[in-house]
Write a protein that holds these residues in place. Structure first.
Motif, short mmCIF file in Angstrom:
data_model
loop_
_atom_site.label_atom_id
_atom_site.label_comp_id
_atom_site.label_asym_id
_atom_site.label_seq_id
_atom_site.Cartn_x
_atom_site.Cartn_y
_atom_site.Cartn_z
N GLU A 83 8.80 6.37 -0.28
CA GLU A 83 7.90 6.08 0.82
C GLU A 83 8.51 5.09 1.81
N VAL B 142 0.86 -1.19 0.00
CA VAL B 142 0.00 0.00 0.00
C VAL B 142 0.89 1.23 0.00
N VAL B 143 0.61 2.17 -0.90
CA VAL B 143 1.44 3.36 -1.08
C VAL B 143 0.57 4.61 -1.09
N GLU B 144 1.22 5.77 -0.95
CA GLU B 144 0.52 7.05 -1.06
C GLU B 144 0.61 7.62 -2.48
N ASP B 145 1.77 7.52 -3.11
CA ASP B 145 2.01 8.10 -4.43
C ASP B 145 2.28 6.97 -5.42
N LEU B 146 1.22 6.49 -6.04
CA LEU B 146 1.31 5.33 -6.91
C LEU B 146 2.26 5.55 -8.08
N GLU C 180 -6.93 2.47 -6.10
CA GLU C 180 -6.25 2.49 -7.39
C GLU C 180 -5.12 1.47 -7.30
N SER D 90 -1.05 -0.62 -4.30
CA SER D 90 -2.40 -0.10 -4.07
C SER D 90 -2.35 1.26 -3.40
N ARG D 91 -3.20 2.17 -3.90
CA ARG D 91 -3.38 3.48 -3.27
C ARG D 91 -4.84 3.58 -2.86
#
Length: 145
Positions: free
Chosen positions: A134, A11-15, A52, A68-69
Motif C-alpha cells: 500500500e 490506516v490501511v486497506e488490507d490489514l 478493525e 487500522s482498517r
C-alpha cells in the motif's frame, strides 16, 4: 512531567497484508480487535465508526504500530504516494541489526527501495527508505557501532 510515546497509527486497506509485512520486518502482533461505536467516534471526531485494528510491537516492547482498517466511515483521502518532503506525518523509522537481511525479508512482501541504494552516513549508520504494501513509507537504519 513524564511522557512516553505509546504508538503510531497507520490506516490501511488490507490489514492482513500489512500485518504480514510488519511481521516479516520483525514486529510482533499484539492483538486484533474491532473499535466501534459512539465512544470510538468521540475520540476521533468521526462519529459512529467501525474500525478493525491490529496492534504490532517491536520485540523490545517499547515501540508499537496501530494498524487500522476503516469499515465506516469510508476513507476520504489518500496520502500514500506523497513524496518524502510532503507536509504531515510521513514515515516510521526502525533500527535493525542487519539491514541487508531485513530488506531480504520484506522484499518477499513487496517492499522496494525508494532510491537506488542503501546509503551509508559516515561510519555511524546504513540507511534506506522503502515502500511496503500500500506504498507505506518505512525507514530502516543499521547502526555501525
Amino acid at each position: 512531567m513524564s511522557i512516553r510515546m505509546d504508538n503510531m497509527g497507520i490506516v490501511v486497506e488490507d490489514l492482513s497484508t500489512v500485518v504480514g509485512f510488519f511481521t516479516a520486518l520483525g514486529l510482533e502482533l499484539e492483538g486484533r480487535a474491532m473499535a466501534e461505536g459512539e465512544w470510538a467516534g468521540r475520540v476521533t471526531g468521526l462519529g459512529d465508526q467501525r474500525v478493525e485494528v491490529a496492534m504490532m510491537r517491536t520485540p523490545d516492547g517499547h515501540g508499537r504500530l496501530e494498524l487500522s482498517r476503516f469499515l465506516a466511515p469510508e476513507i476520504i483521502a489518500d496520502h500514500r504516494n506523497a513524496p518524502v518532503n510532503a507536509l504531515g506525518y510521513l514515515r516510521v523509522m526502525f533500527e535493525v541489526d542487519d539491514l541487508d537481511e531485513a530488506l531480504a525479508r520484506v522484499e518477499a512482501h513487496g517492499a522496494r527501495l525508494v532510491s537506488d541504494e542503501v546509503v551509508q552516513y559516515e561510519d555511524i549508520y546504513r540507511l534506506c527508505y522503502i515502500r511496503g504494501p500500500e506504498d507505506i513509507l518505512v525507514g530502516l537504519a543499521q547502526s555501525l557501532h
